[in-house]
Design a protein around this motif. Structure first.
Motif, short mmCIF file in Angstrom:
data_model
loop_
_atom_site.label_atom_id
_atom_site.label_comp_id
_atom_site.label_asym_id
_atom_site.label_seq_id
_atom_site.Cartn_x
_atom_site.Cartn_y
_atom_site.Cartn_z
N ALA C 109 0.84 -1.20 0.00
CA ALA C 109 0.00 0.00 0.00
C ALA C 109 0.87 1.25 0.00
CB ALA C 109 -0.93 0.00 1.21
N LEU C 113 1.16 3.93 -3.02
CA LEU C 113 0.85 5.33 -2.74
C LEU C 113 2.02 6.22 -3.18
CD1 LEU C 113 -1.47 6.83 -1.36
CD2 LEU C 113 -0.15 6.75 0.75
N LEU C 167 -10.49 8.60 10.44
CA LEU C 167 -9.85 7.30 10.25
C LEU C 167 -9.49 6.70 11.61
CD1 LEU C 167 -7.47 8.44 7.40
CD2 LEU C 167 -9.21 6.67 7.15
N PRO C 168 -9.37 5.39 11.67
CA PRO C 168 -8.97 4.77 12.94
C PRO C 168 -7.52 5.11 13.29
CG PRO C 168 -9.78 3.13 11.37
CD PRO C 168 -9.59 4.40 10.62
N ALA C 169 -7.24 5.13 14.57
CA ALA C 169 -5.89 5.47 15.02
C ALA C 169 -4.95 4.30 14.86
CB ALA C 169 -5.93 5.92 16.48
N LEU C 170 -5.47 3.10 14.92
CA LEU C 170 -4.59 1.94 14.85
C LEU C 170 -5.41 0.70 14.56
CD1 LEU C 170 -5.42 0.59 17.75
CD2 LEU C 170 -3.69 2.13 18.62
N SER C 174 -9.44 -3.66 8.65
CA SER C 174 -10.33 -3.02 7.69
C SER C 174 -9.53 -2.10 6.78
CB SER C 174 -11.41 -2.22 8.41
OG SER C 174 -10.84 -1.05 8.93
N VAL C 175 -10.15 -1.74 5.67
CA VAL C 175 -9.46 -0.91 4.69
C VAL C 175 -9.04 0.42 5.30
CG1 VAL C 175 -9.65 0.18 2.45
CG2 VAL C 175 -10.79 -1.99 2.87
N GLN C 177 -8.17 1.15 8.13
CA GLN C 177 -7.07 1.10 9.08
C GLN C 177 -5.69 1.11 8.42
OE1 GLN C 177 -8.75 -2.30 11.03
NE2 GLN C 177 -8.92 -1.24 12.97
N ILE C 178 -5.65 0.84 7.11
CA ILE C 178 -4.34 0.80 6.46
C ILE C 178 -3.91 2.20 6.02
CG2 ILE C 178 -4.92 0.47 4.03
CD1 ILE C 178 -2.90 -1.80 3.98
N VAL C 179 -4.85 3.14 5.99
CA VAL C 179 -4.57 4.44 5.36
C VAL C 179 -3.45 5.20 6.09
CG1 VAL C 179 -5.53 6.67 4.72
CG2 VAL C 179 -6.91 4.60 4.47
N ALA C 182 0.00 3.52 6.03
CA ALA C 182 0.55 3.52 4.67
C ALA C 182 1.08 4.91 4.31
CB ALA C 182 -0.51 3.08 3.67
N LEU C 185 4.35 5.48 6.13
CA LEU C 185 5.44 4.69 5.57
C LEU C 185 5.83 5.17 4.18
CD1 LEU C 185 7.29 2.25 5.99
CD2 LEU C 185 5.47 0.79 5.13
#
Lengths: 558, 318, 315
Positions: C109, C113, C167-170, C174-175, C177-179, C182, C185
């Motif tokens: 991911a 990106l 967005l979720p913190a950690l 689920s999709v 959660q990767i945002v 990613a 990184l």
């Protein structure tokens, strides 16, 4: 190279490259992240909730009126122990999956009936325990006297530590809901010992039939939540036990997520990833209380201690003068104010908190840097080379302060103590690593966090830190500091047949006096269990002990 | 070491390849090898005319100055705790406030520059020494030692530096010194490859062949004819490298494998300030900003030096 | 191409052997007796007796000579048995296998990106050299390369998870959660790729055949798409292959912060506990992945660009 490796690589590398090349060439595909949907089950999804958009409802959700019961998401530090109680059992107890014959009372932390109705000591070595009649295991089997007998026998067979603590000789079925337990020697605290997570009642036949690694399939526990999937150190899923003897839980289930870092856990609550954050810091509580839609909760009783183990095995602190000097050099009171400010804990003069045992007149060496310097001089240390660090025979006086980061207090404690030791001429090195490093010989002081209310018996909670077995012999486990416990063992031995709690407290005070005088451990603070809770959470009663996070009353408003 | 760091190692070889492969980056443009006084001044002027480079130089110089002078500046002791004065907001006494143990944050940031630069310099010097030794010996000697060393270098390139450094630092035990050792032990690999390439190219130049024909010793040839060719690329690589090394070491420190409290090291400071992310955000923010500024400064300076020392890149595409 | 492939594949076993030797050496570089470490972990707070230590040495095969131990480890690894963790006593290979998927997802991911942003921006920046877009892109690349990923991660969490609640913190699963992980990184490789692409694009735009194409009346866009882009992407693809290894290790920090259950989280804990079998297995595993990724990238590059032939390096 291993087959497995090759297989993984085979599947991973081409996939990655195919993706990259496709992207590189097309250079305009949809959002990359949507192409990489994790393949794990939908059950692990953490729903997004806006804390602002929450509804505050004090009314517990009634399962009959709610078509779709909600799933509660909880963040905890560890999910490291196996669910089978004989292999520790802490996680199963904490998550509302396993239950014992007795549990610690939320008010005075002494044992109270749970799956048992009552226990009567008929003679010093015999107990008669009456069982709750309406309990079924998750697999539907009834929890009768026969099942409890089998469960206790299994515990003794598979958990040597429990066998030793319980000292059970025989378990016999008196009638359908009553068992008679005899012990090899008097066990006045048997109900308390039966609160230990390892003694949780298990459908022994089903657990054994399922075999190692398949404990979940056995449905061998009794609690309000039934485990469905467990990935150790990651997550634990459960569904509600609709036939629970205490009533049907208003939740569909609980998802437990291991979030070892305290700060991350607090942020996850604020982001709405989780509804309950277990063990939060004073800073976190402050941030959470200032956010709408959530608050911190605590029972306000110190049930755990943060302390240092003292390593008697290494040279430096095996010198009693140096150890005493260290004890005087560290301002434990100020550090307690720092790591456990009001509302989250209190200074620990002694190992055990007042809530467990009060010992007027018993004190530990207090902060007195001048006294520390005197003692070090007596021990033969002087700063012969003027570098500010004391030395003897050409060796500088250095100690290592260990600890682990998951308990946020320990690094702070180490750092503060380091500076205080420098003041009296002791060079201290801080090494924050991992808790199991306590097993290695590379530290002089090691920061530790532990419950001090286990079994509800004050004597046990002193002796367990010194490797003293239930029979008061001194060769047991967990004596991480290799403390010479002979004197302590003699005191603990006096408790052998004593069932009167006041008398046991007296013995505990004598034991505390010895460990305080010898600085066997350096306690810093007694800390509360502090929870961060979304306001949507209903019926949540914070239990002071770190054993029972969730019961069947907790719910989640839609 | 974040992924950022990792690019350092591969960027250098990639760019070297782009600049004409491992054959003779230096040998073809030995401008710096023969610089005289006036020419050098012109180069400095050119360097400073680029605003980015000038900014980089300014940042790096300030950092160096702060780091070098930290112990003699009128600063509070960066490790002395003062519990009653904890978490104070910025004030004239404490320009950046105090941290969770009452230590002066400004003093810790400044001393952090010292720690960071010392660690980076030590890592750079140690890894460059290994890289030069291996690279020159391999490139100059050729034959089986070259084959063997190339093999070892190729092999080690398969180990991402952070991962190897992490494993080494774990094995050696946490500590800033161990992190420096571990980082040096893995950092040299990519550079050795570049140096070997340059040496190889230079060795084939006519003047080297001539020197050899006239009976000059190997050491003399290396010092007189090979070394000047390597010098330019080494300066460029080194200056581009410092940023990555700083990020990498701070990353290991952040993970708790490196500097331990109370050492005023930026990565470790950021880690221990995490609990104050919301209640006193300046505590994690300041060391983070310090790392950013230091890395930015070195990267800007490195870019400038590269443009200056390698004309082919200085005027790309024109 | 054929000769090149033959040579690359011929050296592969040798490289794998070397990787295993380096990984194996890690354990033996480390101070402390593994037998004692195991015993201390299994019997908390008790001093291992010399007899128990020597029995454990036998059990772990540590009394054999080093070469014999190496052969044993190596042959075990070949059959998928990389030993057991000292701490959890679980098989290393199984742990690595289970944690591979999350790490691959995160890395892929992040890489996607990075490419997704870096490719168009890099090209645009080169095309409009000296313009506003170029200036902003170059500044962004400079900033992106200098921001520590962990500091960025905290910033992202506070802003997008806590303040905005987008967005979720950690977490993992689920999709959404990767945002954040990613993005955290991808920033550094994005900056790097952007610079790389801009530079190679500039180089190519200045070359004769592009000028010829322009002279023939092809529009700027057509030139870019038909000629320049393809060639400019080659170094980016090459760098991308190498980047995988670096991304994987960058994931160590990001995974730790975002509680992402990948390999990175595993290795940090193992390094701190001196869980050598895990560290060893992990290092070998990653090295093999990087080795094969580099090989794949090289081959891909050569297939994409016929001008690159295999040349003996000594030339």
């Amino acid at each position: 190279m291993p087959k497995l490796m090759i297989q993984s690589i085979r599947s991973v590398i081409p996939a990655t490259f195919a993706l990259l090349l496709a992207l590189a060439v097309a250079c305009g595909t949809p959002d990359a992240t949507t192409e990489n949907t994790p393949t794990s089950t939908a059950a692990t999804m953490v729903p997004q909730q806006s804390p602002q958009a929450t509804e505050t409802s004090e009314q517990p959700a009634d399962p009959a009126n709610v078509g779709e019961r909600p799933i509660l998401n909880a963040g905890v530090i560890w999910l490291d122990s196996p669910l089978d109680p004989v292999e520790s059992g802490w996680v199963a107890n904490q998550s509302g999956m396993s239950e014992n014959l007795f549990r610690l009372s939320a008010t005075n932390l002494s044992p109270e009936p749970w799956l048992a109705m009552a226990a009567v000591q008929t003679d010093p070595s015999t107990w008669e325990i009456t069982l709750r009649p309406d309990v079924r295991f998750h697999n539907g089997n009834a929890m009768d006297a026969q099942a409890v007998k089998a469960s206790l026998e299994r515990t003794i067979r598979l958990s040597p530590a429990s066998a030793e603590n319980l000292g059970i000789d025989t378990v016999s079925v008196k009638d359908g809901q009553t068992i008679t337990v005899t012990t090899t020697d008097p066990r006045p605290t048997l109900p308390g010992l039966l609160t230990s997570p390892a003694t949780a009642i298990t459908d022994a036949a089903a657990a054994d039939a399922a075999g190692e690694g398949n404990f979940i399939d056995a449905g061998a526990l009794t609690g309000p939540y039934i485990p469905t999937e467990y990935v150790q150190k990651e997550r634990l899923s459960s569904v509600a036990n609709d036939d629970y003897w205490g009533g049907t839980p208003p939740l569909a289930g609980i998802e437990h997520l291991a979030i070892p870092d305290t700060n991350s856990r607090e942020l996850a609550l604020q982001a709405g990833d989780i509804d309950v954050a277990i063990n939060i810091s004073p800073n976190g509580a402050q941030a959470i209380n200032s956010q709408p839609g959530m608050h911190s909760l605590t029972a306000g009783i110190g049930t755990s201690v943060v302390m240092w183990w003292v390593n008697f095995e290494r040279g430096t602190l095996s010198d009693p003068l140096v150890l005493r000097a260290v004890a005087h050099a560290i301002d434990r009171k100020s550090i307690a104010d720092l790591v456990a400010p009001e509302g989250t804990g209190s200074f620990a003069e002694l190992l055990l908190p007042e809530a467990v045992v009060s010992c007027p007149g018993v004190t530990a060496p207090g902060y007195d840097p001048d006294q520390a310097r005197n003692l070090l001089a007596q021990a033969g240390y002087a700063d012969s080379n003027g570098d500010g660090v004391l030395d003897k025979d050409g060796q500088p006086l250095e100690i290592v302060i260990g600890g682990y980061p998951e308990r946020f207090r320990l690094p702070i404690m180490a750092e503060a103590a380091q500076a205080m030791l420098v003041d009296v001429g002791i060079q201290a090195e801080v090494r924050i690593t991992e808790w199991s490093v306590v097993n290695e010989p590379e530290w002089d002081l090691f920061g530790w966090f532990n419950s001090v209310v286990e079994t509800g018996d004050p004597v046990v909670n002193v002796s367990k830190y010194a490797g003293i077995r239930a029979d008061a012999s001194g060769s047991g486990a967990n004596n991480y500091g290799h403390y010479d416990n002979a004197r302590l063992a003699d005191i603990v031995a006096r408790a052998g047949t004593v069932s009167d709690i006041e008398q046991r407290k007296g013995i505990a005070c004598d034991a505390l006096a010895v460990v305080a005088e010898e600085s066997a451990f350096l306690p810093v603070a007694h800390v509360y269990m502090v929870y961060g809770v979304s306001e949507r959470v209903t019926g949540f009663e914070p239990h002071p002990a770190s054993l029972y996070f969730f019961d069947h009353r907790i719910g989640l408003a839609q | 070491m974040t992924s950022d760091t990792e690019h350092a190692r591969q960027t250098a070889p990639t760019e070297a390849r782009r600049n004409g492969g491992p054959s003779n980056v230096g040998a073809r443009n030995p401008a710096w090898a023969t610089t005289g006084g006036p020419r050098r001044r012109r180069q400095w002027n050119a360097l400073l005319r680029e605003p980015g480079t000038a900014l980089g130089l300014l940042l790096v110089m300030s950092l160096l100055l702060a780091g070098l002078l930290a112990p003699w500046l009128p600063l509070d002791d960066p490790t002395e705790i003062n519990l009653p004065e904890r978490l104070l907001s910025p004030s004239p006494e404490h320009l950046l406030g105090t941290d969770h143990l009452g230590r002066d944050t400004f003093s810790r940031i400044i001393h952090g520059a010292r720690m960071t630069l010392l660690a980076a310099a030590a890592t750079l010097i140690l890894s460059m020494t290994i890289a030069l030794t291996v690279g020159i010996l391999s490139g100059y000697h050729g034959g089986w030692p070259d084959t063997a060393m190339t093999g070892v270098v190729d092999l080690l390139l398969a180990f991402p530096p952070l991962i190897l450094a992490l494993a080494l630092a774990g094995a050696l035990g946490p500590g800033l010194f161990n992190v420096m050792l571990a980082a040096s032990a893995v950092w040299w690999v990519g550079h050795a490859r570049i140096i070997r390439g340059i040496t190889l190219g230079a060795r084939r130049m006519e003047y080297v062949t001539a020197a050899r024909a006239s009976g000059a010793g190997n050491l003399r040839i290396i010092l007189r004819h090979i070394a000047p060719n390597i010098l330019g690329p080494i300066i460029v690589i080194a200056s581009l490298d410092v940023g990555w090394i700083i990020l990498g070491i701070a990353g290991l420190n952040f993970l708790g494998l490196g500097a331990q409290p109370p050492t005023p090291e930026w990565g470790a400071m950021l880690n221990s300030a995490r609990p104050h992310l919301q209640t006193a955000p300046r505590l994690p923010l300041l060391p983070g900003a310090a790392i950013f500024v230091a890395v930015l400064g070195f990267n800007l300076l490195g870019d400038g030096l590269r443009d200056l020392l390698d004309p082919r890149i200085r005027r790309p595409g024109s | 191409m054929g000769a090149y492939l033959v040579r690359r594949f011929a050296t592969l076993p040798l490289m794998l052997l070397g990787i295993s030797a380096v990984s194996f050496a890690l354990l033996n570089l480390a101070p402390g007796d593994p037998a004692e470490i195991v015993l201390r972990q299994r019997n908390p707070g008790q001093m291992p007796s010399p007899a128990a230590v020597s029995a454990m040495r036998t059990e772990l095969g540590l009394d054999a000579s080093l070469p014999a131990q190496y052969v044993r480890w190596m042959s075990g690894a070949l059959s998928g048995d990389m030993g057991r963790s000292y701490v959890t006593e679980r098989p290393v290979a199984a742990q690595l296998a289970r944690r591979t998927v999350p790490t691959v997802l995160l890395t892929a991911a992040a890489l996607s990106l990075a490419l997704l942003v870096a490719v168009p921006v890099g090209i645009l920046s080169a095309q409009r050299r000296g313009g506003a877009v170029d200036a902003i892109a170059r500044l962004a690349a400079l900033v992106g390369a200098a921001v520590p990923s962990y500091a960025l991660a905290f910033g992202l969490i506070i802003l997008f998870a806590v303040e905005l609640s987008w967005l979720p913190a950690l977490g993992y699963g689920s999709v959404s959660q990767i945002v954040l992980p990613a993005i955290a990184l991808s920033l550094a490789p994005m900056a790097q790729l952007m610079r790389l692409l801009r530079a190679s694009m500039l180089e190519i735009l200045g070359q004769d055949y592009i000028r010829t194409a322009q002279a023939k009346g092809l529009s700027q866009q057509a030139v870019v798409v038909r000629h320049a882009l393809r060639n400019a992407l080659l170094p980016a693809i090459g760098a991308t292959g190498v980047n995988l290894g670096y991304l994987l290790s960058g994931a160590v920090i990001v995974e730790t912060i975002f509680t992402w259950p990948g390999l990175g989280q595993l290795i940090v804990g193992a390094a701190l506990t001196r869980d050598y079998p895990v560290v060893q297995g992990f290092v070998a595993y990653i090295a093999v992945v990087v080795l094969l990724a580099n090989l794949a990238a090289d081959i891909a590059l050569r297939m994409a660009d016929p001008r690159l032939r295999y040349e003996r390096e000594e030339v």
